[in-house]
Design a protein around this motif. Structure first.
Motif, PDB file in Angstrom:
ATOM      1  N   ALA A  95       0.827  -1.207   0.000  1.00 61.36           N
ATOM      2  CA  ALA A  95       0.000   0.000   0.000  1.00 61.36           C
ATOM      3  C   ALA A  95       0.861   1.258   0.000  1.00 61.36           C
ATOM      4  CB  ALA A  95      -0.936  -0.005   1.207  1.00 61.36           C
ATOM      5  N   MET A  96       1.994   1.210   0.714  1.00 63.82           N
ATOM      6  CA  MET A  96       2.914   2.349   0.705  1.00 63.82           C
ATOM      7  C   MET A  96       3.445   2.578  -0.704  1.00 63.82           C
ATOM      8  SD  MET A  96       6.762   2.717   2.184  1.00 63.82           S
ATOM      9  CE  MET A  96       7.266   1.519   0.982  1.00 63.82           C
ATOM     10  N   TYR A  97       3.834   1.496  -1.376  1.00 65.36           N
ATOM     11  CA  TYR A  97       4.330   1.629  -2.744  1.00 65.36           C
ATOM     12  C   TYR A  97       3.244   2.173  -3.670  1.00 65.36           C
ATOM     13  CZ  TYR A  97       8.913  -0.573  -2.302  1.00 65.36           C
ATOM     14  OH  TYR A  97      10.208  -0.834  -1.995  1.00 65.36           O
ATOM     15  N   LEU A  98       2.016   1.717  -3.498  1.00 65.21           N
ATOM     16  CA  LEU A  98       0.920   2.213  -4.337  1.00 65.21           C
ATOM     17  C   LEU A  98       0.660   3.697  -4.104  1.00 65.21           C
ATOM     18  CD1 LEU A  98      -1.661  -0.703  -4.223  1.00 65.21           C
ATOM     19  CD2 LEU A  98      -0.356   0.079  -6.191  1.00 65.21           C
ATOM     20  N   ALA A  99       0.810   4.132  -2.859  1.00 61.77           N
ATOM     21  CA  ALA A  99       0.544   5.530  -2.541  1.00 61.77           C
ATOM     22  C   ALA A  99       1.678   6.458  -2.965  1.00 61.77           C
ATOM     23  CB  ALA A  99       0.299   5.678  -1.040  1.00 61.77           C
ATOM     24  N   LEU A 100       2.918   5.982  -2.899  1.00 56.29           N
ATOM     25  CA  LEU A 100       4.059   6.879  -3.104  1.00 56.29           C
ATOM     26  C   LEU A 100       4.885   6.600  -4.348  1.00 56.29           C
ATOM     27  CD1 LEU A 100       5.357   6.984   0.578  1.00 56.29           C
ATOM     28  CD2 LEU A 100       3.915   8.656  -0.575  1.00 56.29           C
ATOM     29  N   ALA A 101       4.696   5.469  -4.971  1.00 54.16           N
ATOM     30  CA  ALA A 101       5.526   5.113  -6.121  1.00 54.16           C
ATOM     31  C   ALA A 101       4.631   4.766  -7.308  1.00 54.16           C
ATOM     32  CB  ALA A 101       6.441   3.940  -5.779  1.00 54.16           C
ATOM     33  N   ASP A 102       5.263   4.592  -8.427  1.00 55.98           N
ATOM     34  CA  ASP A 102       4.505   4.272  -9.641  1.00 55.98           C
ATOM     35  C   ASP A 102       4.028   2.825  -9.670  1.00 55.98           C
ATOM     36  OD1 ASP A 102       4.830   6.826 -10.534  1.00 55.98           O
ATOM     37  OD2 ASP A 102       6.630   6.369 -11.676  1.00 55.98           O
ATOM     38  N   ALA A 103       4.853   1.926  -9.162  1.00 54.86           N
ATOM     39  CA  ALA A 103       4.534   0.503  -9.257  1.00 54.86           C
ATOM     40  C   ALA A 103       4.988  -0.222  -7.998  1.00 54.86           C
ATOM     41  CB  ALA A 103       5.198  -0.115 -10.477  1.00 54.86           C
ATOM     42  N   VAL A 104       4.364  -1.338  -7.713  1.00 58.89           N
ATOM     43  CA  VAL A 104       4.744  -2.184  -6.584  1.00 58.89           C
ATOM     44  C   VAL A 104       5.688  -3.260  -7.104  1.00 58.89           C
ATOM     45  CG1 VAL A 104       3.890  -3.770  -4.826  1.00 58.89           C
ATOM     46  CG2 VAL A 104       2.530  -1.791  -5.477  1.00 58.89           C
ATOM     47  N   PRO A 105       6.873  -3.404  -6.498  1.00 61.68           N
ATOM     48  CA  PRO A 105       7.777  -4.467  -6.906  1.00 61.68           C
ATOM     49  C   PRO A 105       7.297  -5.807  -6.340  1.00 61.68           C
ATOM     50  CG  PRO A 105       8.748  -3.231  -5.118  1.00 61.68           C
ATOM     51  CD  PRO A 105       7.450  -2.568  -5.452  1.00 61.68           C
ATOM     52  N   GLY A 106       6.265  -6.371  -6.946  1.00 61.96           N
ATOM     53  CA  GLY A 106       5.562  -7.520  -6.396  1.00 61.96           C
ATOM     54  C   GLY A 106       6.416  -8.728  -6.085  1.00 61.96           C
ATOM     55  N   SER A 107       7.216  -9.188  -7.045  1.00 65.93           N
ATOM     56  CA  SER A 107       7.994 -10.405  -6.827  1.00 65.93           C
ATOM     57  C   SER A 107       9.058 -10.209  -5.758  1.00 65.93           C
ATOM     58  CB  SER A 107       8.651 -10.851  -8.130  1.00 65.93           C
ATOM     59  OG  SER A 107       7.677 -11.138  -9.087  1.00 65.93           O
ATOM     60  N   SER A 108       9.776  -9.103  -5.812  1.00 64.72           N
ATOM     61  CA  SER A 108      10.820  -8.890  -4.810  1.00 64.72           C
ATOM     62  C   SER A 108      10.205  -8.586  -3.451  1.00 64.72           C
ATOM     63  CB  SER A 108      11.772  -7.774  -5.236  1.00 64.72           C
ATOM     64  OG  SER A 108      11.104  -6.539  -5.294  1.00 64.72           O
ATOM     65  N   LEU A 109       9.050  -7.944  -3.412  1.00 64.03           N
ATOM     66  CA  LEU A 109       8.377  -7.673  -2.146  1.00 64.03           C
ATOM     67  C   LEU A 109       7.946  -8.977  -1.482  1.00 64.03           C
ATOM     68  CD1 LEU A 109       7.309  -5.413  -0.288  1.00 64.03           C
ATOM     69  CD2 LEU A 109       5.199  -5.500  -1.593  1.00 64.03           C
ATOM     70  N   LEU A 110       7.403  -9.885  -2.249  1.00 68.68           N
ATOM     71  CA  LEU A 110       7.002 -11.185  -1.711  1.00 68.68           C
ATOM     72  C   LEU A 110       8.215 -11.987  -1.263  1.00 68.68           C
ATOM     73  CD1 LEU A 110       4.647 -13.097  -1.166  1.00 68.68           C
ATOM     74  CD2 LEU A 110       4.939 -13.974  -3.478  1.00 68.68           C
ATOM     75  N   ARG A 111       9.259 -12.029  -2.098  1.00 70.67           N
ATOM     76  CA  ARG A 111      10.482 -12.760  -1.745  1.00 70.67           C
ATOM     77  C   ARG A 111      11.095 -12.202  -0.460  1.00 70.67           C
ATOM     78  NH1 ARG A 111      15.283 -11.241  -5.340  1.00 70.67           N
ATOM     79  NH2 ARG A 111      15.177  -9.486  -3.924  1.00 70.67           N
ATOM     80  N   ASN A 112      11.234 -10.887  -0.391  1.00 69.48           N
ATOM     81  CA  ASN A 112      11.837 -10.271   0.784  1.00 69.48           C
ATOM     82  C   ASN A 112      10.963 -10.440   2.021  1.00 69.48           C
ATOM     83  OD1 ASN A 112      13.921  -9.496  -0.876  1.00 69.48           O
ATOM     84  ND2 ASN A 112      13.254  -7.381  -1.042  1.00 69.48           N
ATOM     85  N   GLY A 113       9.647 -10.369   1.834  1.00 67.95           N
ATOM     86  CA  GLY A 113       8.748 -10.582   2.964  1.00 67.95           C
ATOM     87  C   GLY A 113       8.861 -11.983   3.538  1.00 67.95           C
ATOM     88  N   ILE A 114       8.934 -12.971   2.672  1.00 62.53           N
ATOM     89  CA  ILE A 114       9.068 -14.357   3.139  1.00 62.53           C
ATOM     90  C   ILE A 114      10.385 -14.545   3.884  1.00 62.53           C
ATOM     91  CG2 ILE A 114       9.448 -16.729   2.329  1.00 62.53           C
ATOM     92  CD1 ILE A 114       7.381 -16.114   0.108  1.00 62.53           C
ATOM     93  N   GLY A 115      11.468 -14.053   3.314  1.00 62.94           N
ATOM     94  CA  GLY A 115      12.774 -14.221   3.949  1.00 62.94           C
ATOM     95  C   GLY A 115      12.894 -13.479   5.259  1.00 62.94           C
ATOM     96  N   LEU A 116      12.466 -12.218   5.295  1.00 61.32           N
ATOM     97  CA  LEU A 116      12.584 -11.430   6.524  1.00 61.32           C
ATOM     98  C   LEU A 116      11.634 -11.933   7.606  1.00 61.32           C
ATOM     99  CD1 LEU A 116      12.971  -7.890   4.942  1.00 61.32           C
ATOM    100  CD2 LEU A 116      14.744  -9.218   6.103  1.00 61.32           C
ATOM    101  N   LEU A 117      10.446 -12.385   7.232  1.00 59.10           N
ATOM    102  CA  LEU A 117       9.542 -12.963   8.219  1.00 59.10           C
ATOM    103  C   LEU A 117      10.112 -14.270   8.766  1.00 59.10           C
ATOM    104  CD1 LEU A 117       6.809 -12.502   9.600  1.00 59.10           C
ATOM    105  CD2 LEU A 117       5.811 -13.981   7.873  1.00 59.10           C
ATOM    106  N   GLY A 118      10.772 -15.038   7.909  1.00 60.45           N
ATOM    107  CA  GLY A 118      11.443 -16.247   8.385  1.00 60.45           C
ATOM    108  C   GLY A 118      12.541 -15.934   9.383  1.00 60.45           C
ATOM    109  N   LEU A 119      13.306 -14.875   9.126  1.00 59.80           N
ATOM    110  CA  LEU A 119      14.337 -14.471  10.084  1.00 59.80           C
ATOM    111  C   LEU A 119      13.720 -14.031  11.411  1.00 59.80           C
ATOM    112  CD1 LEU A 119      16.750 -12.482   7.742  1.00 59.80           C
ATOM    113  CD2 LEU A 119      17.213 -14.667   8.858  1.00 59.80           C
TER     114      LEU A 119
END
Length: 191
Positions: A95-119
């Motif tokens: 939602a932050m990306y949608l509000a402030l940027a042109d596009a959401v980096p969907g694949s990298s956002l999901l990848r990073n979310g999975i990895g950081l949540l795992g940590l």
């Protein structure tokens, strides 16, 4: 105390953490957007790491003795809790990306979310709820500020979407962390 009361008390942490998550995401995303005119990848990774760190607070039990001796299985409840925490964190960051940027980096956002949540879940299982935030924040800072030749495993949140080593590292972190938390729960830390 019934199991529904335990679940209710635990869920009281979630709205507060979600409010802090929205506040931090808006603040850091807004400052990054104001300074650069867009949200670059570095601040995006830090926002996601801070969101995961905030949500890691909700992973602790209300009463650790009750959780360890309960007559029902906690494993499915922990898995659902981790999935909901990840969905909220990734959703607020998107939602932050949608509000402030042109596009959401969907694949990298999901990848990073999975990895950081795992940590974060690994940190909660090994270090306890009090220090569960340290692993995702530490790795995100290391990845953002490490030199470009530090290696794809160290810099996996900053790697391009099509980097296989970054995806493998994120999946290993996600599965190891979520698995260890789902099986053992939060580490008991004596005060």
């Amino acid at each position: 105390m019934t199991r529904w009361a335990v679940l209710y008390l635990r869920s009281r942490q979630v709205p507060g953490a979600l409010g802090v998550l929205v506040l931090l995401t808006g603040l850091i995303g807004g400052l990054s957007w104001l300074s650069a005119g867009d949200i670059s990848q570095g601040p995006g990774v830090l926002v996601l790491a801070m969101g995961v760190a905030v949500m890691s607070v909700t992973l602790g039990p209300v009463d650790i003795d009750l959780e360890r001796t309960a007559g029902f299985a906690w494993l499915p409840r922990r898995v659902v809790h981790v999935l909901l925490a990840g969905a909220m964190t990734i959703g607020v960051t998107a939602a932050m990306y949608l509000a402030l940027a042109d596009a959401v980096p969907g694949s990298s956002l999901l990848r990073n979310g999975i990895g950081l949540l795992g940590l974060a879940t690994f940190g909660v299982a090994v270090l306890g709820v009090r220090f569960g935030w340290a692993l995702p924040i530490g790795w995100a800072i290391l990845a953002v500020f490490a030199p470009g030749d530090a290696g794809a495993v160290v810099r996996w949140p900053m790697e391009p979407v099509d980097a296989p080593s970054a995806l493998v590292t994120a999946l290993v972190c996600g599965l190891l962390g979520a698995g260890s938390y789902a099986v053992s729960g939060a580490r008991r830390v004596l005060a």
